[in-house]
Design an enzyme around this catalytic site. Structure first.
Site, PDB file in Angstrom:
ATOM      1  N   LEU A  14       0.854  -1.197   0.000  1.00  0.00           N
ATOM      2  CA  LEU A  14       0.000   0.000   0.000  1.00  0.00           C
ATOM      3  C   LEU A  14       0.893   1.252   0.000  1.00  0.00           C
ATOM      4  O   LEU A  14       0.983   1.990   0.962  1.00  0.00           O
ATOM      5  CB  LEU A  14      -0.929  -0.029   1.224  1.00  0.00           C
ATOM      6  CG  LEU A  14      -2.202   0.783   1.154  1.00  0.00           C
ATOM      7  CD1 LEU A  14      -3.010   0.440  -0.092  1.00  0.00           C
ATOM      8  CD2 LEU A  14      -3.056   0.543   2.384  1.00  0.00           C
ATOM      9  N   HIS A  15       1.587   1.460  -1.123  1.00  0.00           N
ATOM     10  CA  HIS A  15       2.487   2.602  -1.281  1.00  0.00           C
ATOM     11  C   HIS A  15       1.678   3.815  -1.758  1.00  0.00           C
ATOM     12  O   HIS A  15       0.453   3.771  -1.805  1.00  0.00           O
ATOM     13  CB  HIS A  15       3.616   2.244  -2.256  1.00  0.00           C
ATOM     14  CG  HIS A  15       3.104   1.869  -3.618  1.00  0.00           C
ATOM     15  ND1 HIS A  15       2.987   2.770  -4.632  1.00  0.00           N
ATOM     16  CD2 HIS A  15       2.650   0.677  -4.103  1.00  0.00           C
ATOM     17  CE1 HIS A  15       2.492   2.150  -5.708  1.00  0.00           C
ATOM     18  NE2 HIS A  15       2.282   0.880  -5.402  1.00  0.00           N
ATOM     19  N   ALA A  16       2.348   4.893  -2.121  1.00  0.00           N
ATOM     20  CA  ALA A  16       1.660   6.150  -2.443  1.00  0.00           C
ATOM     21  C   ALA A  16       0.656   6.017  -3.591  1.00  0.00           C
ATOM     22  O   ALA A  16      -0.475   6.471  -3.481  1.00  0.00           O
ATOM     23  CB  ALA A  16       2.679   7.243  -2.765  1.00  0.00           C
ATOM     24  N   SER A  19      -2.247   3.780  -2.553  1.00  0.00           N
ATOM     25  CA  SER A  19      -3.076   4.496  -1.573  1.00  0.00           C
ATOM     26  C   SER A  19      -3.943   5.538  -2.263  1.00  0.00           C
ATOM     27  O   SER A  19      -5.108   5.728  -1.911  1.00  0.00           O
ATOM     28  CB  SER A  19      -2.192   5.166  -0.509  1.00  0.00           C
ATOM     29  OG  SER A  19      -1.537   4.195   0.267  1.00  0.00           O
ATOM     30  N   GLU A  87      -1.685  -2.270 -11.231  1.00  0.00           N
ATOM     31  CA  GLU A  87      -0.266  -2.000 -11.484  1.00  0.00           C
ATOM     32  C   GLU A  87       0.344  -3.144 -12.270  1.00  0.00           C
ATOM     33  O   GLU A  87       0.025  -4.305 -12.040  1.00  0.00           O
ATOM     34  CB  GLU A  87       0.484  -1.853 -10.165  1.00  0.00           C
ATOM     35  CG  GLU A  87       0.007  -0.668  -9.330  1.00  0.00           C
ATOM     36  CD  GLU A  87       0.653  -0.625  -7.958  1.00  0.00           C
ATOM     37  OE1 GLU A  87       1.277  -1.615  -7.547  1.00  0.00           O
ATOM     38  OE2 GLU A  87       0.506   0.401  -7.301  1.00  0.00           O
TER      39      GLU A  87
END
Length: 89
Positions: A14-16, A19, A87
């Protein structure tokens, strides 16, 4: 009220960017949405709170949703996580 768990399965956790995509989903709903680890829940509509979770790949998060559109919110959040936040891996 919905109280369930969801697994972080995308490579970067849960990176930028992930998120941000979660925020796009959660802010569409009127329901109160919290996510976190165990009893440490944060507002799933707040980017800084999400980033502070430090939820890497393999983390199991608790998801609590309460409100008039909670079922639809759960469905869309689960879809986002299942799609690995869209992604490329």
């Amino acid at each position: 009220m919905i109280d369930t768990t969801i697994d972080v399965i995308n490579k970067l956790g849960l990176h930028a960017r992930a998120s941000g995509k979660l925020i796009e989903v959660t802010t569409k709903f009127r329901s109160f949405i919290q996510i976190g680890k165990g009893d440490k829940l944060v507002d799933a509509k707040n980017i800084m709170s999400l980033l502070m979770l430090g939820a890497g790949k393999g983390t199991t998060l608790r998801l609590v949703i309460e409100g008039v559109d909670e079922e639809k919110a759960l469905e869309e959040i689960q879809s986002l996580f299942a799609a690995k936040f869209y992604e490329a891996e």
